[in-house]
Design a protein around this motif. Structure first.
Motif, PDB file in Angstrom:
ATOM      1  N   HIS A 614       0.817  -1.215   0.000  1.00 29.96           N
ATOM      2  CA  HIS A 614       0.000   0.000   0.000  1.00 29.96           C
ATOM      3  C   HIS A 614       0.851   1.266   0.000  1.00 29.96           C
ATOM      4  CE1 HIS A 614      -3.613  -2.341   0.554  1.00 29.96           C
ATOM      5  NE2 HIS A 614      -3.086  -2.927   1.622  1.00 29.96           N
ATOM      6  N   ASP A 615       1.888   1.277   0.822  1.00 24.40           N
ATOM      7  CA  ASP A 615       2.777   2.434   0.903  1.00 24.40           C
ATOM      8  C   ASP A 615       4.109   1.936   1.447  1.00 24.40           C
ATOM      9  OD1 ASP A 615       2.512   2.211   3.738  1.00 24.40           O
ATOM     10  OD2 ASP A 615       0.750   3.523   3.687  1.00 24.40           O
ATOM     11  N   HIS A 617       5.184   1.537   4.307  1.00 20.48           N
ATOM     12  CA  HIS A 617       5.183   0.863   5.602  1.00 20.48           C
ATOM     13  C   HIS A 617       4.108  -0.210   5.761  1.00 20.48           C
ATOM     14  CE1 HIS A 617       8.091   3.736   7.294  1.00 20.48           C
ATOM     15  NE2 HIS A 617       7.445   4.658   6.618  1.00 20.48           N
ATOM     16  N   HIS A 618       3.183  -0.333   4.828  1.00 21.99           N
ATOM     17  CA  HIS A 618       2.039  -1.222   5.062  1.00 21.99           C
ATOM     18  C   HIS A 618       1.759  -2.129   3.871  1.00 21.99           C
ATOM     19  CE1 HIS A 618       1.409   2.335   7.679  1.00 21.99           C
ATOM     20  NE2 HIS A 618       1.075   1.403   8.562  1.00 21.99           N
ATOM     21  N   ILE A 619       1.388  -3.367   4.187  1.00 22.30           N
ATOM     22  CA  ILE A 619       0.964  -4.337   3.177  1.00 22.30           C
ATOM     23  C   ILE A 619      -0.281  -5.050   3.695  1.00 22.30           C
ATOM     24  CG2 ILE A 619       3.302  -4.746   2.295  1.00 22.30           C
ATOM     25  CD1 ILE A 619       3.290  -7.386   3.896  1.00 22.30           C
ATOM     26  N   THR A 620      -0.941  -5.766   2.772  1.00 23.07           N
ATOM     27  CA  THR A 620      -2.020  -6.677   3.152  1.00 23.07           C
ATOM     28  C   THR A 620      -1.730  -8.028   2.516  1.00 23.07           C
ATOM     29  OG1 THR A 620      -3.661  -4.909   3.294  1.00 23.07           O
ATOM     30  CG2 THR A 620      -4.489  -7.155   3.032  1.00 23.07           C
ATOM     31  N   PRO A 626      -3.713  -7.328   7.496  1.00 25.51           N
ATOM     32  CA  PRO A 626      -2.811  -6.183   7.348  1.00 25.51           C
ATOM     33  C   PRO A 626      -1.502  -6.456   8.076  1.00 25.51           C
ATOM     34  CG  PRO A 626      -4.470  -5.697   8.998  1.00 25.51           C
ATOM     35  CD  PRO A 626      -4.838  -7.039   8.407  1.00 25.51           C
ATOM     36  N   ASP A 627      -0.429  -5.832   7.619  1.00 25.47           N
ATOM     37  CA  ASP A 627       0.881  -6.073   8.233  1.00 25.47           C
ATOM     38  C   ASP A 627       1.757  -4.839   8.029  1.00 25.47           C
ATOM     39  OD1 ASP A 627       2.867  -7.348   9.604  1.00 25.47           O
ATOM     40  OD2 ASP A 627       3.090  -9.016   8.199  1.00 25.47           O
ATOM     41  N   THR A 628       2.761  -4.716   8.876  1.00 23.16           N
ATOM     42  CA  THR A 628       3.723  -3.615   8.788  1.00 23.16           C
ATOM     43  C   THR A 628       5.033  -4.138   8.228  1.00 23.16           C
ATOM     44  OG1 THR A 628       2.733  -2.520  10.701  1.00 23.16           O
ATOM     45  CG2 THR A 628       4.944  -1.846  10.100  1.00 23.16           C
ATOM     46  N   ILE A 629       5.627  -3.392   7.326  1.00 28.06           N
ATOM     47  CA  ILE A 629       6.909  -3.780   6.726  1.00 28.06           C
ATOM     48  C   ILE A 629       8.028  -3.446   7.702  1.00 28.06           C
ATOM     49  CG2 ILE A 629       8.476  -3.428   4.789  1.00 28.06           C
ATOM     50  CD1 ILE A 629       6.005  -2.487   3.173  1.00 28.06           C
TER      51      ILE A 629
END
Length: 643
Positions: A614-615, A617-620, A626-629
């Motif tokens: 997504h950006d 710092h964030h993925i799904t 949801p998760d944080t990179i």
């Protein structure tokens, strides 16, 4: 690169020529400054507190950070009495974990720092600056006895240091021959000189240092102790014809080890009737000393022993010829008959026989000074810093891992769990190999254009292509799938290990999915799987294996299984095993690798069937989680030194 400079017995802030401060003080401070200015190396000094007024930490005027460490009474001590506080100095010095390398100066510093370097897992570099005279050496005449611990301490430093940086070929030979150092771990980095501070006198330059003398004097500059042989300089002066006898300026002071020696020298001056020709000056600041140097006609260095003789190089930079003893490193500090003259004895008659013709020949002095300046311009501190850094990197490379194998269960695990670390190691020259156990066959597909691939053979091919792109983005050198060469035990047909899937058996324990295949990783024979992983480790010549922690990160049965299998394979091969952990409290090594975030994002974007970026710092994940990179990474267990 962050480097700890240990100088237990003397501080870089001390003025050369005072107490036990001399060429070593000048050298270590000038080298540290040059390392920071030209090489980007951060240097911090640690020295013994010698006054109650000294702060725990201070910053010197050239930006050098200096720490004062309690060890013994907070007052000046004779050097011969400081070694009894080595253990206290070490205890109060504390951990060196925040540094990449420790560089000890003089034997006491090395004895104190070596255990701390070992505990921190960083290289220990040693520079002696002086080595104890042999017990039967005549150099001991007039000197206080060596500390009983010194000879053994110097041998200990030679044997236990990762690298010894000698300041001259002479010192290197002594360290190898007398201290039993391995020649392969000894390098030579000669000191430099500040050619801006030390330069020839300009025509008509004002004279301010001392109204007692006029320019054109002889100069002796060193601590006042028998080893430096100021008596030879005085006796040489007395042998010159009175009508041609120049003044002699003696710059230096005594330390507590030689408290009565200065009075002996003054007595010698009176005995020879030289009161009107000899001026004693205390140790000078660097600017004042440089002016004293460039207005001298000849520098006298009659020392019985010098590891290098930095003051001789400073004279050359100042355009001043040197008359020196042919002792130790002085034969390298000057070029005989080109930048100065070497005297093979300490007999004052021999010295006078060399000095008088030189004083009578201004053209010869000018020629020696000009050649000396040209040589000094090629021996700057920037050059010394460059050679020092090259040797630091050699020490770091020798002690650290060269080939790291990462073992992961499914495509995208390599980037999510260790992507920043892989990118960092690859960039630092470590050969990174990656072993992936399965193609993630049981994983879901991100909803959208690719969702039709779920459950098809095309999904496996697609995920192989995605993984290839991610591996390339991270800088992995070798990639393989478990069960396929080179990750297959010799003599066995290739096989595929399948994704086991996952379901929660209890609230905290996961197991394979009910639909998992008998060919799944979870169902594989332990001995067969360990043999395949071991084959990969051997064929990639890995010296460290990295995989999941014992909880698999979040409990996936394939992750947990790979922890045990890889650990067993590493033990079979005989290399360390390290577990990845996102929990800083559990980590033995924790690295912040934020600057690799762009590389991690690039790798993650290849895994289009498994996650959505997504950006920054964030993925799904494909299942909607949801998760944080993460770019920070922890390692547990047998972690050797990493770059």
């Amino acid at each position: 690169m962050r480097v700890a400079f240990i100088s237990m017995h003397t501080s870089p802030a001390e003025r050369a020529g005072t107490a036990d401060a001399g060429g070593m003080n000048v050298l270590i401070r000038a080298l540290a400054t040059a390392l920071q200015r030209a090489s980007g190396v951060e240097v911090e000094f640690f020295t013994r507190r010698s006054s109650p007024d000294q702060p725990d930490t201070t910053t010197l005027d050239d930006g050098i950070v200096l720490h004062h460490v309690a060890a013994g009474p907070a007052r000046p001590l004779p050097k011969s009495g400081i070694d009894q506080y080595i253990d206290e100095f070490r205890a109060n010095l504390g951990s060196l974990d925040d540094f990449d390398l420790v560089h000890s100066h003089h034997w006491m510093s090395g004895v104190a720092a070596i255990p701390l370097a070992r505990a921190a897992g960083i290289p220990h570099v040693m520079t002696y600056h002086s080595v104890a005279a042999h017990p039967n050496s005549p150099l001991r005449d007039g000197e206080p006895p060596e500390s009983p611990a010194r000879l053994d301490g110097e041998i200990h430093c030679a044997r236990e240091s990762d690298l010894i940086l000698a300041v001259s070929h002479h010192e290197a030979a002594v360290v190898i021959g007398r201290c039993q150092a391995d020649p392969e771990r000894v390098a030579i980095v000669q000191p430099g000189v500040d050619v801006d501070l030390f330069h020839p006198a300009a025509p008509g330059e004002a004279w301010t240092p001392s109204p007692a003398v006029e320019p054109g004097y002889l100069l002796f500059a060193a601590r006042l102790q028998p080893l430096k042989a100021p008596d030879v300089a005085l006796r040489t002066l007395a042998l010159l014809p009175a009508a041609e006898r120049p003044s002699l300026v003696v710059v230096g002071q005594v330390s507590e080890d030689f408290a009565a020696y200065e009075a002996e020298l003054h007595g010698l001056v009176e005995e020879m009737g030289l009161q009107d020709r000899v001026t004693f000056l205390p140790g000078q600041d660097r600017e004042s000393f440089a002016q004293l140097m460039r207005h001298a006609s000849v520098l006298l260095v009659p020392s019985h022993s010098e590891t290098f003789g930095l003051v001789a190089l400073e004279a050359s930079a100042s355009g001043v010829p040197v008359l020196a003893a042919a002792a130790g490193g002085l034969t390298e500090a000057i070029c005989n008959t080109h930048t100065g003259l070497l005297v093979p004895t300490h007999n004052p008659h021999d010295w006078a026989a060399q000095l008088l013709p030189l004083l009578r020949d201004p053209a010869r002095r000018e020629e020696l000074g000009r050649t000396g300046r040209e040589r000094a311009e090629r021996m700057t501190w920037a050059h010394a810093a460059q050679h020092t850094v090259e040797n630091y990197r050699r020490a770091l490379a020798k002690g650290r891992v060269q080939r790291v194998a990462f073992v992961h269960a499914h495509p995208d695990d390599e980037t999510l769990a260790s992507g920043a670390l892989i990118a960092h190691l690859a960039e630092e020259g470590v050969t990174v190999s990656l072993l992936t156990a399965t193609r993630g066959e049981m994983g879901e597909v991100v909803p959208g254009p690719l969702s039709g691939l779920a459950g098809t053979a095309e999904l496996e091919r697609r995920r192989e292509a995605e993984l290839a792109g991610a591996v390339d983005s991270l800088g992995v050198a070798v990639h393989a799938y478990l069960g396929m060469p080179p990750a297959r035990a010799a003599g066995r047909e290739p096989r595929r290990y399948l994704d086991s899937g996952m379901q929660w058996v209890t609230e905290h324990v996961a197991g394979p999915a009910d639909s998992s295949d008998e060919r799944s990783l979870f169902a594989a024979d332990d001995a067969e799987a360990v043999a395949d992983i071991a084959a990969f480790l051997r064929r990639t010549h890995a010296d460290l294996a990295v995989s999941y922690d014992d909880d698999g990160g979040y409990g996936h049965p394939d992750h947990v299984r790979l922890h045990h299998l890889t650990r067993a394979a590493a033990a079979e091969v005989g290399i360390p095993y390290a577990s990845l952990t996102p929990d800083r409290a559990k980590a033995d090594v924790w690295v912040e690798l934020e600057r690799y975030r762009p590389r991690v994002l690039e790798a993650l974007r290849h895994h289009r069937t498994q996650l959505t970026v997504h950006d920054e710092h964030h993925i799904t994940h494909s299942g909607g989680q949801p998760d944080t990179i993460l770019t920070s990474t922890g390692l547990r267990g047998g972690v050797p030194r990493l770059p």
